[in-house]
Design a protein around this motif. Sequence first.
Motif, short mmCIF file in Angstrom:
data_model
loop_
_atom_site.label_atom_id
_atom_site.label_comp_id
_atom_site.label_asym_id
_atom_site.label_seq_id
_atom_site.Cartn_x
_atom_site.Cartn_y
_atom_site.Cartn_z
N SER A 294 0.81 -1.21 0.00
CA SER A 294 0.00 0.00 0.00
C SER A 294 0.85 1.27 0.00
O SER A 294 0.52 2.24 -0.68
N THR A 295 1.94 1.27 0.75
CA THR A 295 2.75 2.48 0.88
C THR A 295 3.90 2.55 -0.11
O THR A 295 4.50 3.60 -0.28
N THR A 296 4.23 1.45 -0.75
CA THR A 296 5.42 1.31 -1.62
C THR A 296 6.68 1.78 -0.91
O THR A 296 7.58 2.36 -1.52
N THR A 297 6.74 1.54 0.38
CA THR A 297 7.92 1.88 1.17
C THR A 297 8.31 0.68 2.03
O THR A 297 7.60 -0.33 2.07
N SER A 298 9.42 0.83 2.74
CA SER A 298 9.84 -0.19 3.69
C SER A 298 9.49 0.20 5.12
O SER A 298 9.99 -0.41 6.07
N LEU A 448 -1.15 9.98 -21.85
CA LEU A 448 0.30 10.13 -21.89
C LEU A 448 1.00 9.16 -22.83
O LEU A 448 2.23 9.17 -22.93
N GLY A 449 0.25 8.30 -23.49
CA GLY A 449 0.87 7.33 -24.40
C GLY A 449 1.64 6.24 -23.68
O GLY A 449 2.62 5.70 -24.22
N LEU A 450 1.20 5.88 -22.50
CA LEU A 450 1.87 4.87 -21.70
C LEU A 450 1.42 3.47 -22.10
O LEU A 450 0.33 3.30 -22.65
N PRO A 451 2.23 2.45 -21.80
CA PRO A 451 1.76 1.07 -21.97
C PRO A 451 0.50 0.85 -21.14
O PRO A 451 0.29 1.50 -20.11
N ASP A 452 -0.35 -0.07 -21.57
CA ASP A 452 -1.64 -0.27 -20.91
C ASP A 452 -1.50 -0.59 -19.43
O ASP A 452 -2.33 -0.15 -18.62
N PHE A 453 -0.47 -1.34 -19.05
CA PHE A 453 -0.38 -1.71 -17.63
C PHE A 453 -0.09 -0.49 -16.77
O PHE A 453 -0.44 -0.47 -15.59
N ARG A 454 0.52 0.54 -17.35
CA ARG A 454 0.72 1.78 -16.62
C ARG A 454 -0.47 2.72 -16.77
O ARG A 454 -0.84 3.44 -15.84
N LYS A 455 -1.08 2.70 -17.94
CA LYS A 455 -2.25 3.55 -18.18
C LYS A 455 -3.41 3.17 -17.26
O LYS A 455 -4.12 4.03 -16.74
N PHE A 456 -3.61 1.87 -17.07
CA PHE A 456 -4.77 1.40 -16.33
C PHE A 456 -4.42 0.84 -14.95
O PHE A 456 -5.29 0.33 -14.25
N GLY A 457 -3.16 0.91 -14.56
CA GLY A 457 -2.74 0.33 -13.28
C GLY A 457 -2.27 1.40 -12.32
O GLY A 457 -2.66 2.55 -12.39
N GLY A 458 -1.40 0.99 -11.39
CA GLY A 458 -0.84 1.97 -10.47
C GLY A 458 -0.74 1.45 -9.06
O GLY A 458 -0.88 0.25 -8.80
N ASN A 459 -0.48 2.37 -8.14
CA ASN A 459 -0.41 2.03 -6.72
C ASN A 459 -1.06 3.12 -5.90
O ASN A 459 -1.12 4.28 -6.33
N ASN A 460 -1.54 2.76 -4.74
CA ASN A 460 -2.29 3.70 -3.90
C ASN A 460 -1.42 4.80 -3.32
O ASN A 460 -1.90 5.91 -3.08
N ALA A 461 -0.16 4.52 -3.03
CA ALA A 461 0.67 5.53 -2.39
C ALA A 461 0.81 6.77 -3.28
O ALA A 461 0.73 7.90 -2.81
#
Length: 602
Positions: A294-298, A448-461
């Motif tokens: 969730s935080t993309t941190t350690s 932004l012309g991003l690949p689909d996994f970046r266009k439609f994905g992501g992380n909550n942080a």
Amino acid sequence: MKRHTLACAIAAALLLCGAPFPSFAAGASATATKTAATAPAQQMATLADRYYAEIARFDPIGATENGDIRYNDQLTIAIAPKVRAQHLARFQQFLRQLHTIPRARLAHRDQVSYDIMDYELTTTLALERFPDHLLPVSQMDSVPVMLANYAGGQSGQPLKTPQDYRAFLKRLNNLPAWLDQAVLNMREGMRTGVVQPKAVVTAMLPQFRKLTSKTVEENIYYSPITNMPATFSAADKAKFKAEYSALLKSRLMPALDRFANFLEQDYLPAARTSAGWSALPQGEAWYRAYVASSTTTSMTPEQIHAKGLSEVARIQQEYAALGPKMGYDGPASGLPNWVAQQAKFKPFTSDQQVLEVFRQLDATLRTKLPSLFTLMPKAPLDLRLEPELSRETASDHYTAPTADGSRPGVFWSVVNDPKQYGSTGMVTLFLHEGQPGHHFHIALLQELGLPDFRKFGGNNAFTEGWALYAETLGKEMGLFDKPEDYFGHLNDQMLRAVRLVVDTGMHEKGWTREQAIAYMRETLGYSEDEARNQVERYMAWPGQALSYKIGALKIQELRARAEQALGPKFSLPKFHEIVLGDGTLPLALLEAKVDAWIAASK
């Protein structure tokens, strides 16, 4: 690689022999060099496409929610153990294939894609050993309720054309099998001790009872037929009415009845009395994996808990300075309770009045945002009221526009009782859920012309961190000049700080549900119902609520770092472009990107 090496050898031989460099040799060398340079890029593009297709096939409703309508006719039984295992096995294969691509030979944008995919695959696979499929429903998140909201035609899945109706019917055809698999999973959870808290199940029951009905025509999944567009032909109308009715009567309604009865008669008595995830088998490690994801941190839960307490104390100091400006002269900690009791801050008598205030704010922002942003989405933003089915348990939220432009980005306002709807937090709420919060980030992803996994994905942080950071821009735009509006901003900041305390308190430190509710009421001035809804959300979604504050604190830290390093060279619109310009990033990648920009700007 082999073609590149051969071309270099030929060119070197010709030069060493003193022969003239023929035009064909130069062309061959240039072509070979270009091929060698693009080979890793092509590998990356191909893997990115396959990776996204796997994600979308596994979770096609997630694709729909993200504005990708290509999978609107699909509903994978992703909670089936065999399907889940196959999906994760393919992720293992993707990770191995990714690591065969020479990252150093990729262009910058492809390197970013490489790093994001590496992070996402590693994070997902770290959760593989935890049986989240045994908890397939909660009051916050369930496939049946999501599809019921779609049935109204105003939510994520369009229902405007015969093709839309066929897609939704095909998706609904898989819902009975999904419900039966959910019962199997939950029975396995009952056997192994992986069950939801009683409070979460109790909150679910009214939702699932609303999905049942005595007649086909009364059922919510029949809504597409009730609301069929007048433009449909008589043949289409008759066909869809017959097909939807047949599915409901023969399969879907019986499956809904079975599930609701199981939930009430079997699952509720077996539900646990504990609030936190640590009560589950492997619960402590499971929660820590959720926190990392969730935080993309350690950061550890202990560190996050301490940061939350620190933020609560800081904001209460601001309360102390603000209270007298609002006519309050009591202790700082009592300001939220005092505000909650003031009738002047609850001026509404209808949900449409609430929506109109948001529309006026939206119009104001359209005149102010161009001075802070050069990178803005082209997609429009619409404002709507949350459908009644999910209104009692939903929070105000945003849904993405579709990639094809058929649906705008939507800010959904949740108004249960307009007479109890507080006005003080409306500015901050819209900055977060509307613009420049989620809309400026999520709608931009489509453009932004991003690949689909970046266009439609992501992380909550990043996603929630950006939206929470966007709230702070209200001060720079003069939107918090009224003390009550600035209180609303501080109170929302306090909510995110309290979440750090409560989420880690329940899931790591053994807090009870009642202890968490009491803490929220004391620090936020919430009613019993408001605090209960929030706490039960964190019970159902462990770690999710941590992402907001952790992400926002990182973006604020990076902005302060850039301002200090660049001095008069610092440009706020450029900073925002740097943050948003590559789409959603894990926080470590975002930090590296901002640091590189600072170095280059010097």
